[in-house]
Structures are given as C-alpha cells and as structure tokens.
Design an enzyme around this catalytic site. Structure first.
Site, PDB file in Angstrom:
ATOM      1  N   ASN A 213     -12.919  -5.904  12.957  1.00 10.29           N
ATOM      2  CA  ASN A 213     -13.529  -4.575  12.985  1.00 10.29           C
ATOM      3  C   ASN A 213     -15.038  -4.712  12.846  1.00 10.29           C
ATOM      4  O   ASN A 213     -15.564  -5.827  12.817  1.00 10.29           O
ATOM      5  CB  ASN A 213     -12.936  -3.691  11.883  1.00 10.29           C
ATOM      6  CG  ASN A 213     -13.073  -4.336  10.517  1.00 10.29           C
ATOM      7  OD1 ASN A 213     -14.166  -4.577  10.030  1.00 10.29           O
ATOM      8  ND2 ASN A 213     -11.936  -4.639   9.885  1.00 10.29           N
ATOM      9  N   ASP A 282      -5.093  -3.606   8.997  1.00 15.65           N
ATOM     10  CA  ASP A 282      -3.808  -3.037   8.597  1.00 15.65           C
ATOM     11  C   ASP A 282      -2.644  -3.741   9.276  1.00 15.65           C
ATOM     12  O   ASP A 282      -1.522  -3.735   8.766  1.00 15.65           O
ATOM     13  CB  ASP A 282      -3.771  -1.541   8.932  1.00 15.65           C
ATOM     14  CG  ASP A 282      -4.773  -0.741   8.113  1.00 15.65           C
ATOM     15  OD1 ASP A 282      -4.964  -1.081   6.929  1.00 15.65           O
ATOM     16  OD2 ASP A 282      -5.377   0.199   8.667  1.00 15.65           O
ATOM     17  N   ASP A 309      -0.849  -5.037   2.041  1.00 12.85           N
ATOM     18  CA  ASP A 309      -1.718  -3.949   1.585  1.00 12.85           C
ATOM     19  C   ASP A 309      -2.353  -4.365   0.263  1.00 12.85           C
ATOM     20  O   ASP A 309      -1.745  -4.242  -0.804  1.00 12.85           O
ATOM     21  CB  ASP A 309      -0.915  -2.663   1.431  1.00 12.85           C
ATOM     22  CG  ASP A 309      -1.804  -1.442   1.231  1.00 12.85           C
ATOM     23  OD1 ASP A 309      -2.865  -1.587   0.597  1.00 12.85           O
ATOM     24  OD2 ASP A 309      -1.430  -0.354   1.699  1.00 12.85           O
ATOM     25  N   LYS A 344      -2.378   5.026  -3.701  1.00  5.07           N
ATOM     26  CA  LYS A 344      -2.617   3.633  -4.054  1.00  5.07           C
ATOM     27  C   LYS A 344      -2.981   3.459  -5.525  1.00  5.07           C
ATOM     28  O   LYS A 344      -3.380   2.369  -5.951  1.00  5.07           O
ATOM     29  CB  LYS A 344      -3.677   3.034  -3.129  1.00  5.07           C
ATOM     30  CG  LYS A 344      -3.262   3.172  -1.654  1.00  5.07           C
ATOM     31  CD  LYS A 344      -3.935   2.215  -0.732  1.00  5.07           C
ATOM     32  CE  LYS A 344      -3.379   2.365   0.682  1.00  5.07           C
ATOM     33  NZ  LYS A 344      -3.922   1.388   1.633  1.00  5.07           N
TER      34      LYS A 344
END
Length: 409
Positions: A213, A282, A309, A344
């Site tokens: 990214n 992800d 995660d 989370k």
C-alpha cells in the site's frame, strides 16, 4: 517567540548562497535569549563576513581553528563542551559529507567531532544534489548518529532549478530549536515502554511481485521519536520504508504481516503503551509462486486468504497495555473508526480521511480525530506528523490519569 534564554547555541555556517539567511537566524536566536557563537567555514567567508555575525550576536565569531582569542582555553573544545546545541545552517552537501565521515579539517567540523551536545542540521543545496545517493546516504548516517534535521523547503532555488533544497526561513529554524528544547524538558513518558508499528507490509505473490500500500511510515516514525524524546523506552516495528532509522529506539525491520505479527506479539507483554500506526495488508496470496509468473493471454485470478489481524489480537491479549489504533478511511470516517475501536477492544483510535489534502499517506502533515471508549472526540487541526504524535501522547497520558480529553490543550 519561545524563550531560549541562556541556551548556548553554536551556529555553524557553511559555504552556500543561503549563508545570507544565517544573519537573520543569528538575530532571531539572539532576540529569543540564546547565546549564539557563530562559526564560519572558509567557504562561508566567500558569501558572508564575520563582522555581521559579531554585530548581531554580540559574541566573538570563529573562522579558524588556529586563531585562539583566549590563550587560557582551546576554542574549539570550549565551544564543543559548553554548547547546548550545535546548529548547522545552512548545511551544504560538502559539510554534510564531512560530518558523516568524521572529517575534521576546519573549526566547525572539529567542534562537531568534539561535542557531546545534540546537533541539528538544516540542509540547503541544489535539488539534484539533495537527491544524490551519496548525499542521502550521508544524511541517513547522520540520522543514525542521532542528528536532527530541519527539512529544506521546496521552491525556486538560486541556481534556477525548482525543487526541494532551499534553506527554510529563519523563523522556522528558530521554532524547531525552541521545540527541541521544549521536548528536552518533557520527560513525562519516563519509565514507560512504548511499542510502535509503522510503514506498510509486503505480501509476496512470486519472487518479483508483492501486494502493498501507499504507507510511508512517516506517522509511525514520528510517534516513535516523540515517545523517545519524552523519555520512553521504544520498540519500533517497521515495514519497508525509505526513512532513516530513528536513533535511540529498538528497531525491528519486518516485511510481511506474519513477520510484523510475530514481532509485535514478542514485545507486547513488556509494553505499557502500544500504538499501531502501520498500514497492514488485510489479505495475502493463498499461494506464493516459487518462480516468476508469466503473462498469459487472458485475465489473471489471484486467490487471497485473510491475513492475521494484529490489532484484534493485541486487543484480545492486552492486560495492562493502553492500546491505540489508527483508522485511515475515505468515507464515514468517524463511524468506521468508532466501530473499529469497539470491535478490536482498543482504548483510543486515531481517525483520518486520507483523501483530504494534508492528511494522506506520504504527507508530512496530518489532520486527525482522536476517539476513546468513553465516546470522547477531539478534532485536531492540520499539524506536522511530529506535532500529531505529541498531541497523541498528551491524550494518552490524560486517559492513563483518568482525566477527560477536554483538558487536551
């Protein structure tokens, strides 16, 4: 203007056209209360004269290692010992190269080798020189030594080129100096262990391709540096970036999500504060090809599996840790961030819209909103990423003291 009363600053002036700005810098530092000892290189003398700096600083100006105005002391050692800060502005490619390689062939470079004081460098040069691999490598080495940089500005340069390389204005350098001394006085994270993640991750498709990214790591590195400067013991787990390693932190280089996961879980039990600013993949390819995939005639279907995660696992495993997450969004920013905060099991989340100018990945600034489990919301104006980092730790300390974010100044 913040007070620099009593601070002794050795101002090194090297030989570039920007040396003329050092006169205004000397004046502004002196007006702020600093004791400024100007040291001019022989090349600087081709652009400016000692009398100017003596008149503005009311202090002796140094140009030659072998001219000793006081026979009772060795001037370059006395200056090195008494300095609270050595500031090199402008710093040419030449002087940066000497500093990085331990060359001491004149007064300024000799002081730089002899001093135990912190060093701040304000580069100024042609854009192509600034981008040259040798200059970049020298600056990275200086950063590893713990030297601080005042980034050059972008604009029309004296040589006619347009780009990054011009010395920032004296007012900005004075602000950077004042901020440095303010940080030095603030040790409110003393005794805390801070774990920071930064940068992107890379998930291999084959030996030459990967998924990643646009994260630059700038926000995470600023957070790690802020925590370090406030007295914390810092572990920085970083994906691949082009940034120099911050001095004074434990640096752990990783590439994949799994590598970052393993590093974070290793350091999590000993941490008091966790700030996960890394932009983690992800998903990852279900199968990594052993050899380079060849282009075919038709479309390519890449099967992906969900990656570990990291943030959710931190939330599940935390005991004493105060956990801060980041939510880089493009729409419904607060809604998505608040949902992530709850799902989370975080204590705080930093939300931003990466489509907003001045808040995107790779930017030197950020525009964020701080959200807590108590439904508190604080919107910060556009700030440098370092200023955002300090505001974040101000907020964390308020919550650790069980005080409301409304007290955030």
């Amino acid at each position: 203007m913040q007070s620099l009363a009593g601070k002794r600053i050795v101002l090194g002036i090297s030989g570039g056209i920007a040396a003329y700005k050092a006169a205004a810098l000397t004046s502004k530092l002196t007006q702020a209360g600093a004791i400024v000892n100007a040291v001019l290189t022989q090349n600087a003398l081709q652009f400016v004269q000692p009398a100017t700096f003596q008149a503005l600083s009311h202090q002796h100006v140094y140009t030659n290692t072998f001219q000793e105005p006081d026979p009772h002391v060795i001037s370059h050692i006395e200056l090195a010992d008494k300095a609270d800060l050595v500031l090199v502005a402008p710093a040419t490619a030449n002087i940066i190269g000497k500093m990085a390689n331990g060359i001491a062939d004149e007064m300024l470079t000799t002081i730089l080798l002899a001093t135990k004081a912190p060093v701040m460098v304000a580069p100024a040069m042609n854009v192509n020189m600034y981008d040259h691999p040798a200059v970049r490598a020298n600056m990275e080495r200086l950063a590893e030594y713990g030297y601080r940089f005042v980034e050059p500005g972008v604009g029309l340069l004296a040589c006619g080129w347009i780009g990054k390389g011009r010395l920032v204005e004296p007012e900005e350098i004075v602000e950077a100096v004042a901020a440095f001394f303010a940080e030095s006085r603030t040790q409110d994270l003393q005794g805390k262990r801070v774990l920071v993640t930064a940068g992107p991750t890379r998930e291999k498709i084959d030996p030459v391709r990967y998924i990643t990214n646009h994260a630059s790591g700038k926000m995470g590195y600023a957070i790690a540096e802020a925590a370090r400067d406030r007295g914390a013991q810092v572990v920085l787990v970083s994906g691949p970036t082009a940034l120099p390693k911050p001095a004074g932190v434990q640096f752990v280089a990783v590439e994949s999500v799994q590598e970052m996961f393993d590093a974070v879980m290793e350091h999590l039990p000993a941490s008091d504060i966790v700030v996960k600013s890394a932009a983690v993949s992800d998903y990852r390819p279900k199968t990594v090809q052993e050899h380079k995939m060849k282009k075919g005639d038709g479309p390519l279907v890449l099967e992906l599996d969900k990656a570990p995660d990291i943030l959710r696992t931190i939330g599940e495993r935390k005991t004493k840790q105060f956990v801060v997450g980041f939510a880089a969004e493009t729409q419904d920013v607060i809604k998505h961030a608040q949902d992530k905060l709850e799902r989370k099991n975080l204590d705080m989340i930093v939300a931003n819209n990466v489509l907003t100018e001045g808040a995107g990945m790779g930017s030197d600034t950020n525009i964020v909103t701080l959200l807590t489990r108590a439904k508190e919301q604080v919107d910060l104006e556009k700030l440098s990423k370092r200023d955002v980092a300090d505001k974040l730790f101000d907020a964390v300390l308020l919550k650790l003291a069980k005080r409301p974010l409304s007290e955030l100044s």
